[in-house]
Design an enzyme around this catalytic site. Structure first.
Site, PDB file in Angstrom:
ATOM      1  N   SER A  50       1.030  -1.277  -0.508  1.00 50.06           N
ATOM      2  CA  SER A  50      -0.513  -0.051   0.293  1.00 50.06           C
ATOM      3  C   SER A  50       1.011   1.092   0.098  1.00 50.06           C
ATOM      4  O   SER A  50       1.447   1.335  -0.873  1.00 50.06           O
ATOM      5  CB  SER A  50      -0.889   0.033   1.331  1.00 50.06           C
ATOM      6  OG  SER A  50      -1.932   1.220   1.284  1.00 50.06           O
ATOM      7  N   HIS A  51       0.407   2.444   0.722  1.00 49.18           N
ATOM      8  CA  HIS A  51       1.334   3.633   1.031  1.00 49.18           C
ATOM      9  C   HIS A  51       2.523   3.081   1.519  1.00 49.18           C
ATOM     10  O   HIS A  51       3.225   3.861   1.952  1.00 49.18           O
ATOM     11  CB  HIS A  51       0.692   4.605   2.018  1.00 49.18           C
ATOM     12  CG  HIS A  51       0.286   3.963   3.133  1.00 49.18           C
ATOM     13  ND1 HIS A  51      -0.579   2.617   3.368  1.00 49.18           N
ATOM     14  CD2 HIS A  51       0.574   3.687   4.851  1.00 49.18           C
ATOM     15  CE1 HIS A  51      -0.667   2.190   4.532  1.00 49.18           C
ATOM     16  NE2 HIS A  51       0.558   3.328   5.239  1.00 49.18           N
ATOM     17  N   ASP A  61      -1.869   5.960  -3.323  1.00 46.36           N
ATOM     18  CA  ASP A  61      -1.117   6.040  -2.955  1.00 46.36           C
ATOM     19  C   ASP A  61      -0.705   4.817  -4.039  1.00 46.36           C
ATOM     20  O   ASP A  61      -0.772   4.399  -5.122  1.00 46.36           O
ATOM     21  CB  ASP A  61      -1.814   5.659  -1.397  1.00 46.36           C
ATOM     22  CG  ASP A  61      -2.668   4.146  -1.691  1.00 46.36           C
ATOM     23  OD1 ASP A  61      -3.371   3.701  -2.301  1.00 46.36           O
ATOM     24  OD2 ASP A  61      -2.992   3.092  -0.928  1.00 46.36           O
ATOM     25  N   ASP A  66      -1.210   1.371  -3.928  1.00 39.02           N
ATOM     26  CA  ASP A  66      -1.822   0.641  -4.430  1.00 39.02           C
ATOM     27  C   ASP A  66      -2.716   1.147  -5.152  1.00 39.02           C
ATOM     28  O   ASP A  66      -4.190   0.278  -5.487  1.00 39.02           O
ATOM     29  CB  ASP A  66      -1.463  -0.787  -3.932  1.00 39.02           C
ATOM     30  CG  ASP A  66      -2.422  -0.553  -2.896  1.00 39.02           C
ATOM     31  OD1 ASP A  66      -2.501   0.461  -2.014  1.00 39.02           O
ATOM     32  OD2 ASP A  66      -3.923  -1.457  -1.959  1.00 39.02           O
ATOM     33  N   ASP A  70      -5.368   2.414  -3.756  1.00 35.62           N
ATOM     34  CA  ASP A  70      -7.140   2.647  -3.005  1.00 35.62           C
ATOM     35  C   ASP A  70      -7.838   3.685  -1.797  1.00 35.62           C
ATOM     36  O   ASP A  70      -8.454   3.794  -1.367  1.00 35.62           O
ATOM     37  CB  ASP A  70      -6.673   0.890  -1.455  1.00 35.62           C
ATOM     38  CG  ASP A  70      -6.161   1.228  -0.884  1.00 35.62           C
ATOM     39  OD1 ASP A  70      -4.935   1.753  -0.448  1.00 35.62           O
ATOM     40  OD2 ASP A  70      -5.721   0.065  -0.681  1.00 35.62           O
ATOM     41  N   ARG A  71      -6.221   4.523  -1.748  1.00 39.84           N
ATOM     42  CA  ARG A  71      -6.707   5.917  -0.361  1.00 39.84           C
ATOM     43  C   ARG A  71      -6.630   6.776  -1.515  1.00 39.84           C
ATOM     44  O   ARG A  71      -6.407   7.229  -2.538  1.00 39.84           O
ATOM     45  CB  ARG A  71      -5.475   6.083   0.308  1.00 39.84           C
ATOM     46  CG  ARG A  71      -4.994   4.671   1.072  1.00 39.84           C
ATOM     47  CD  ARG A  71      -3.904   5.083   2.081  1.00 39.84           C
ATOM     48  NE  ARG A  71      -3.613   4.046   3.232  1.00 39.84           N
ATOM     49  CZ  ARG A  71      -3.351   4.376   4.262  1.00 39.84           C
ATOM     50  NH1 ARG A  71      -3.196   4.892   4.192  1.00 39.84           N
ATOM     51  NH2 ARG A  71      -3.238   3.168   5.158  1.00 39.84           N
ATOM     52  N   LYS A  92     -11.258   0.162  -0.779  1.00 38.27           N
ATOM     53  CA  LYS A  92     -11.550   1.566  -1.047  1.00 38.27           C
ATOM     54  C   LYS A  92     -10.480   1.705  -2.361  1.00 38.27           C
ATOM     55  O   LYS A  92      -9.959   0.661  -2.763  1.00 38.27           O
ATOM     56  CB  LYS A  92     -10.498   1.968   0.436  1.00 38.27           C
ATOM     57  CG  LYS A  92      -9.359   1.541   0.072  1.00 38.27           C
ATOM     58  CD  LYS A  92      -9.176   2.188   1.921  1.00 38.27           C
ATOM     59  CE  LYS A  92      -7.564   2.166   1.909  1.00 38.27           C
ATOM     60  NZ  LYS A  92      -7.365   0.734   2.933  1.00 38.27           N
TER      61      LYS A  92
HETATM   62  C1  G16 Z   1      -5.045  -0.686   5.638  1.00 36.56           C
HETATM   63  C2  G16 Z   1      -6.504  -0.946   5.742  1.00 36.56           C
HETATM   64  C3  G16 Z   1      -7.651   0.193   6.142  1.00 36.56           C
HETATM   65  C4  G16 Z   1      -7.022   0.822   6.840  1.00 36.56           C
HETATM   66  C5  G16 Z   1      -5.495   1.532   7.095  1.00 36.56           C
HETATM   67  C6  G16 Z   1      -4.548   1.576   8.203  1.00 36.56           C
HETATM   68  O1  G16 Z   1      -5.076   0.828   4.411  1.00 36.56           O
HETATM   69  O2  G16 Z   1      -7.276  -1.754   4.570  1.00 36.56           O
HETATM   70  O3  G16 Z   1      -8.813  -0.003   6.844  1.00 36.56           O
HETATM   71  O4  G16 Z   1      -7.371   1.737   7.531  1.00 36.56           O
HETATM   72  O5  G16 Z   1      -4.502  -0.100   6.913  1.00 36.56           O
HETATM   73  O6  G16 Z   1      -4.726   0.515   9.012  1.00 36.56           O
HETATM   74  P1  G16 Z   1      -3.627   0.411  10.244  1.00 36.56           P
HETATM   75  O7  G16 Z   1      -3.605   1.975  11.373  1.00 36.56           O
HETATM   76  O8  G16 Z   1      -3.842  -0.331  11.217  1.00 36.56           O
HETATM   77  O9  G16 Z   1      -2.250   0.856   9.957  1.00 36.56           O
HETATM   78  P2  G16 Z   1      -4.244  -0.255   2.829  1.00 36.56           P
HETATM   79  O10 G16 Z   1      -4.699   1.219   2.489  1.00 36.56           O
HETATM   80  O11 G16 Z   1      -2.844   0.137   3.993  1.00 36.56           O
HETATM   81  O12 G16 Z   1      -4.324  -0.954   2.667  1.00 36.56           O
END
Ligand code: G16
Length: 543
Positions: free
Chosen positions: A113-114, A277, A279, A281-282, A376
């Site tokens: 992801s990010h 981000d 991937d 989704d953000r 998302k």
């Molecule tokens: C993931 C999850 C999200 C979550 C985020 C932050 O996002 O899919 O639902 O809100 O991580 O999670 P944490 O607070 O546990 O770091 P992504 O975009 O990283 O896949």
């Protein structure tokens, strides 16, 4: 066919976090590390022989190698077909869409992801189920359990496939179809949004900047904004996906998307700005000199949904993660629809979306989405905003300020303390857990505790229970402080402190956020002893 059963030994650290297994690249490159986890996924599935799997990732370092390994393992394990994105690229929402459209058994998405990428950066593997959404906890728990005892995996001996050539090829007895990564997703977006209205609005002079942060959305954003919507060349910034994201941190927030922030807060800002981000989704939404918090963004989308063709008949309900501000709850109350509060993690929205209980979902962590997929979706959120702007023809700031005037303003901020020593972070959370039972009625400055607990969620569809999802301390005026440890980091612990206060009085809507939350910030430190226990004077990231 040359299928080998390869002996292996368990790695004990393969517990999926908030969103799949995320580790640094060298960890994944250890002998059999990836293979163990992938075989554990397969071993946790029922009846996968002959079925279809979707496979793709955000293009970060190690994506291509991992895809070749997973393809050969899928063939050796008896899958019927794998749909793989061209060049190994699929954004997370595009993968979710492909799973749904092709009635696939599920999909493997390669992304951290990010988190930063590159040889010393992060990598990740996530399994999504047949509804297109992240596997629920009962599956991720089964995968983890399997990783603890795994002693062999199946591997087909074969040459690597050409992932850049569209078309269908055989791999052992399995079929591999390399598909256009963007086409089906762009079609889906056109079925939801009024592209003609947005195109006309852009042609009339409305200006925008979209930052793909050298991550997966580059090709998607170029096709949609500069291609289909006719925005000028150069609208999409950092549009070429790079294995290390150009050395950046592909997290669309005010700190890491600073290039875009400088443009939108510069001397001649465009009308609208957005970033996505690693991937895809953000999303982060900006107007000229204006930042829309993700919590407010969700509330504005919910309040304006009927302006958008895909949602013109109204929304069935909304859902937000517990730490997300209650702004969308106020919209739901006015619309007389249900609002659900789930733990952090998109996987918790899947049942609500499948059951038709919620149409829009969102999280404070820059995630917004709907029932169109089960992830998302960053560019979806951007298009939703553009559609609303094209209809209302007001500035982003005016739309949000009008929203606050109608519903009141939920001042909101998240303070992250990244890379904290894990023992210290666990001590801090443990101390809070010990305290919450006795906090009700206590007074801190001008605030009195209304409730305090460790959030527990019972899924209204399957009644599964998820406990210890974060410490909530709610005050009698509706303000809140929430403490959680992140489940997506790879180094040490990240403490997240979420702060929220509600202000109904329009005359008080112009206060700077950190100032408005100043007393709560101090109270959070007093209750959790953040500075003392983390050894940090201030947060690493404030959003
Ligand atoms: C993931 C999850 C999200 C979550 C985020 C932050 O996002 O899919 O639902 O809100 O991580 O999670 P944490 O607070 O546990 O770091 P992504 O975009 O990283 O896949």
């Amino acid at each position: 066919m040359n299928i080998h059963t390869v002996a292996t030994q368990p790695y004990l650290d393969q517990k999926p976090g908030t969103s799949g297994l995320r580790k640094q690249v060298p960890t994944f490159q250890q002998r059999n590390y990836l293979e163990n986890f992938v075989q554990s996924i397969f071993d946790s599935l029922d009846g996968y022989e002959g079925t279809t799997l979707v496979l793709g990732g955000d293009g970060r370092y190690y994506n291509r190698e991992a895809i070749q390994i997973i393809l050969k393992m899928a063939a050796a394990n008896g899958f019927g077909k794998v749909l793989v994105g061209q060049g190994g690229i699929l954004s997370t929402p595009a993968a979710s869409n492909l799973i749904r459209q092709n009635q696939a058994l599920g999909g493997i998405i390669l992304s951290a992801s990010h988190n930063p990428g590159g040889p010393e950066g992060d990598f990740g593997v996530k399994y999504n189920i047949d509804n297109g959404g992240p596997a629920p906890e009962k599956i991720t728990n089964a995968i983890y359990k399997r990783t603890q005892t795994i002693d062999a995996y199946q591997m087909l001996e074969a040459l690597d496939l050409n992932l850049d050539q569209l078309g269908t090829v055989a791999l052992g007895e399995m079929t591999v179809e390399v598909v256009d990564s963007v086409a089906a997703y762009a079609d889906l977006m056109q079925s939801l949004f009024d592209f003609d209205a947005i195109r006309e609005y852009i042609a009339s002079g409305f200006s925008l900047a979209v930052d793909s942060m050298h991550a997966v959305t580059g090709p998607y954003a170029s096709k949609i904004f500069e291609g289909l919507l006719g925005a000028p060349a150069g609208t999409v910034k950092n549009g070429v996906p790079l294995e290390n994201f150009g050395g950046g941190h592909p997290d669309p927030n005010l700190v890491y998307a600073h290039d875009l922030v400088e443009i939108l807060f510069g001397d001649t800002p465009p009308d609208f700005g957005a970033a996505s981000d690693g991937d895809g989704d953000r999303n982060m939404i900006l107007g000229s000199n204006f930042f829309v918090t993700p919590s407010d963004s969700l509330a504005v989308l919910a309040a304006n949904a009927t302006l958008v063709p895909g949602y013109k008949d109204g929304i069935a309900g909304v859902a937000r993660s517990m730490p997300t501000s209650a702004a969308v709850d106020r919209v739901a109350a006015k619309l007389n629809i249900n609002s659900y509060e789930t733990p952090t993690g998109w996987k918790f929205f899947g049942n609500l979306l499948d059951a038709g209980k919620a149409t829009l979902c969102g999280e404070e962590s820059f995630g917004t989405g709907s029932n169109h997929v089960r992830e998302k979706d960053g560019l979806w959120a951007v298009l939703f905003w553009l559609n609303i702007l094209a209809v209302r023809k007001q500035s982003v700031a005016d739309i949000v300020k009008e929203h606050w005037a109608t519903y009141g303003r939920n001042y909101y901020s998240r303070h992250d303390y990244e890379g904290v020593d894990s023992d210290r972070a666990n001590t801090l959370m443990g101390n809070l857990r010990d305290k919450v039972g006795t906090m009700k009625g206590k007074t801190f400055g001008s605030y009195t505790v209304d409730y305090a607990d460790d959030f527990s969620y019972t899924d209204p569809v399957d009644n599964s229970v998820s406990q210890k999802q974060g410490i909530r301390i709610g005050f009698t005026d509706g303000s809140r402080v929430v403490f959680r440890l992140s489940g997506t980091g790879t180094q040490g612990a990240t403490l997240r402190v979420y702060l929220e206060s509600y202000e109904a009085d329009t005359a008080k809507h112009g206060i700077e956020t950190q100032e408005a939350l100043g007393e709560l910030i101090q109270i959070a430190d007093e209750i959790a002893q953040i500075k003392t226990l983390t050894g940090r004077d201030q947060p690493t990231v404030i959003t």
